[in-house]
Write an enzyme that holds these catalytic residues in place. Structure first.
Site, PDB file in Angstrom:
ATOM      1  CG  ASP A  26      -2.012  -1.023   1.180  1.00  0.00           C
ATOM      2  OD1 ASP A  26      -3.111  -0.690   0.726  1.00  0.00           O
ATOM      3  OD2 ASP A  26      -1.762  -2.167   1.585  1.00  0.00           O
ATOM      4  CG  ASP A  60      -7.589   2.183  -3.512  1.00  0.00           C
ATOM      5  OD1 ASP A  60      -6.621   1.796  -2.835  1.00  0.00           O
ATOM      6  OD2 ASP A  60      -8.769   1.944  -3.219  1.00  0.00           O
ATOM      7  CG  ASP A  74     -12.736   2.606  -2.543  1.00  0.00           C
ATOM      8  OD1 ASP A  74     -11.600   2.111  -2.666  1.00  0.00           O
ATOM      9  OD2 ASP A  74     -13.258   2.847  -1.440  1.00  0.00           O
ATOM     10  NE  ARG A  97     -18.646   0.055  -2.659  1.00  0.00           N
ATOM     11  CZ  ARG A  97     -17.864  -0.704  -1.891  1.00  0.00           C
ATOM     12  NH1 ARG A  97     -17.665  -1.961  -2.226  1.00  0.00           N
ATOM     13  NH2 ARG A  97     -17.294  -0.214  -0.814  1.00  0.00           N
ATOM     14  CB  ILE A 115      -3.082  -2.086  -2.412  1.00  0.00           C
ATOM     15  CG1 ILE A 115      -1.581  -2.045  -2.694  1.00  0.00           C
ATOM     16  CG2 ILE A 115      -3.583  -3.534  -2.436  1.00  0.00           C
ATOM     17  CD1 ILE A 115      -1.159  -2.774  -3.953  1.00  0.00           C
ATOM     18  CG  ASP A 116      -9.833  -0.862  -4.995  1.00  0.00           C
ATOM     19  OD1 ASP A 116     -10.287  -0.765  -3.847  1.00  0.00           O
ATOM     20  OD2 ASP A 116     -10.551  -0.958  -6.000  1.00  0.00           O
ATOM     21  CE  LYS A 133     -16.714  -5.224  -6.772  1.00  0.00           C
ATOM     22  NZ  LYS A 133     -15.438  -5.365  -6.004  1.00  0.00           N
ATOM     23  CB  SER A 151     -10.078  -4.582  -6.180  1.00  0.00           C
ATOM     24  OG  SER A 151      -9.995  -5.316  -7.393  1.00  0.00           O
ATOM     25  CB  THR A 156      -5.937  -4.108   1.493  1.00  0.00           C
ATOM     26  OG1 THR A 156      -5.680  -2.807   0.948  1.00  0.00           O
ATOM     27  CG2 THR A 156      -4.715  -4.559   2.256  1.00  0.00           C
ATOM     28  CD  GLU A 188      -7.361   2.952   0.959  1.00  0.00           C
ATOM     29  OE1 GLU A 188      -8.096   2.386   1.776  1.00  0.00           O
ATOM     30  OE2 GLU A 188      -7.011   2.441  -0.111  1.00  0.00           O
TER      31      GLU A 188
END
Length: 349
Positions: free
Chosen positions: A46, A135, A286, A274, A137-138, A260, A257, A140, A71
Site C-alpha cells: 500500500d 488507490d 474506490d 454495490r 492497493i484497492d 469488477k 476491488s 487489500t 488513500e
C-alpha cells in the site's frame, strides 16, 4: 483537450506500482500486515505503491505541481520509533522497483523521499483544478489472500474524471468469470486497463507483450443469461432480491476491488451492484478509475436514481445510496428492479 502525456505518465506509474505489489504479494507474510486505525489492513505494498506513483507522476509531469488524492495519507505510524525496519523495507522495494525501469535506473531514493512521496497524497480534490486520485492497493483483503486487487489511478479536471488507468495483476486476460479449476485462465493473468474521455477504453497485458485492444461492455440483453458481480464480503440480501426480479439465475460472482469495473467494461459480466450501509458515502478513489473505463467502454455508472457519480465534492462521492454499473440497454430494467426491491424491504434511498 488531449491527455496523451498524462495517460502515458499514469500508465508508467501504475505499471511500476503493480510490479512492486506483485513482488510483495508473492512473499507476503501475515506478520507484515498492519491494521490501520479504522481496522482495515495495510501492507508494505500500500505504502510502496503510493510512493512509486507519486514519484513517477512528479517526474514525468514536471514542472506541473502534483495534487494527489490518495488513500494512504498519514505517514505518522511509519515515522514512529519501532517502525524503522518496516520503513526501510518499503524504501528498498520502491528503490528496486524504480530501478527496474531503464529511465529510472540511475535515480536515488532515500527513506525521506519515500515518506514525502506518500505524504503527497493529502490533497482534498474538489471541483476546481487538476487532481490525481489514487488507490494504491484497492482490495487489500483480496491482496492479502493472494486473490484479486487493483492499482487504480485517475485524473480529475474541474471535478470530472478525464483519465483512468487500472492494473489488475491477477485478473485473467480472457475473462474474470472463469471456473476455479480452469488452470489455463489462472496462469494467463495480468491486465492493464486505461481510458481517456471521448477516446474509448482499452486493455493490454500488464507485461506489455501485446498491443492494446479496445474493450466494450456486453451486448447481451437476455437477463436469464446475465452475470452479475458484487464485492467479496458478506452476501447482500438486496442484491439477491434485485437479481431475482430481473430473472437472473446465476449466482453472483464475488471479486475484490475495482477489478469488477474492469470485468464489466470488457463484457465479462452485465452488472455490478454495490449497496452499503445507509448513510455511508463512498471514497472517490474506490471508483474514479473504474468509472471512466466502464463508461468509455459504453457502459453506465450511476446511483439508485440513475444519476452519474459526482467526483467534485472532495474525497467522498456525492450520490444517493447504492452504485450500479451496467450497460445502457439494461440500465432502466435494473433501476426499476432496484426501486421495487428497496421499497419492499423498506429501505430509503
Amino acid at each position: 483537450m488531449s491527455y496523451e502525456k498524462e495517460l502515458a505518465a499514469a500508465k508508467k506509474a501504475v505499471s511500476l506500482a503493480a510490479r512492486l505489489s506483485q513482488r510483495v504479494q508473492k512473499t507476503l507474510l501475515q506478520s507484515e500486515v498492519w491494521t490501520k486505525s479504522d481496522r482495515t489492513p495495510v501492507t508494505a505494498a500500500d505504502y510502496g505503491s503510493q510512493a512509486v506513483v507519486s514519484l513517477v507522476l512528479a517526474r514525468e509531469l514536471k514542472p506541473v505541481t502534483l495534487s494527489l488524492v490518495a488513500e494512504e495519507v498519514d505517514t505518522g505510524d511509519l515515522r514512529k520509533k519501532g517502525s524503522e525496519v518496516f520503513l526501510e523495507g518499503i524504501t528498498k522495494l520502491v528503490r528496486e522497483t524504480l530501478a527496474s525501469d531503464e529511465s529510472y535506473a540511475d535515480s536515488t531514493v532515500s527513506t525521506e523521499d519515500v515518506l514525502n512521496a506518500i505524504d503527497c497524497g493529502k490533497s482534498q480534490g474538489g471541483s476546481s483544478g487538476c487532481h490525481w486520485v489514487l488507490d494504491p492497493i484497492d482490495g487489500t483483503r483480496g491482496f492479502v489472500r493472494g486473490e484479486q486487487y487493483a492499482v487504480g489511478l485517475a485524473l480529475l479536471v474541474e471535478g470530472k474524471v478525464v483519465v483512468g488507468v487500472m492494473a489488475c495483476p491477477n485478473l485473467p486476460l480472457s475473462s474474470a468469470v472463469v471456473e476455479r479449476d480452469d488452470k489455463s485462465c489462472q496462469d494467463n493473468v495480468g491486465c492493464l486497463f486505461f481510458a481517456t474521455t471521448g477516446s474509448g477504453a482499452y486493455v493490454q497485458p500488464l507485461n506489455g507483450n501485446s498491443p492494446p485492444q479496445e474493450v466494450r461492455v456486453s451486448s447481451n440483453e437476455n437477463l436469464e443469461e446475465a452475470k452479475f458481480l458484487e464485492s467479496y464480503h458478506m452476501p447482500i440480501p438486496l442484491h439477491s432480491s434485485i437479481a431475482k426480479k430481473l430473472g437472473i439465475t446465476a449466482l453472483p460472482v464475488r471479486i475484490d476491488s475495482q477489478a469488477k469495473y474492469a470485468a464489466v467494461s470488457r463484457g465479462d459480466a452485465e452488472m455490478y451492484l454495490r449497496f452499503t450501509l445507509v448513510g455511508y458515502r463512498e471514497w472517490i478513489w474506490d471508483h474514479a478509475a473504474g468509472s471512466i473505463i466502464t463508461t468509455e467502454a459504453g457502459g453506465v455508472v450511476c446511483d439508485v436514481e440513475g444519476t452519474p457519480l459526482d467526483f467534485s465534492k472532495g474525497k467522498r462521492l456525492d450520490h444517493k445510496r447504492g452504485i450500479i454499473v451496467t450497460t445502457k440497454k439494461l440500465k432502466p430494467l435494473i433501476l426499476k428492479a432496484v426501486k421495487e426491491s428497496m421499497e419492499e424491504e423498506n429501505l430509503c434511498v
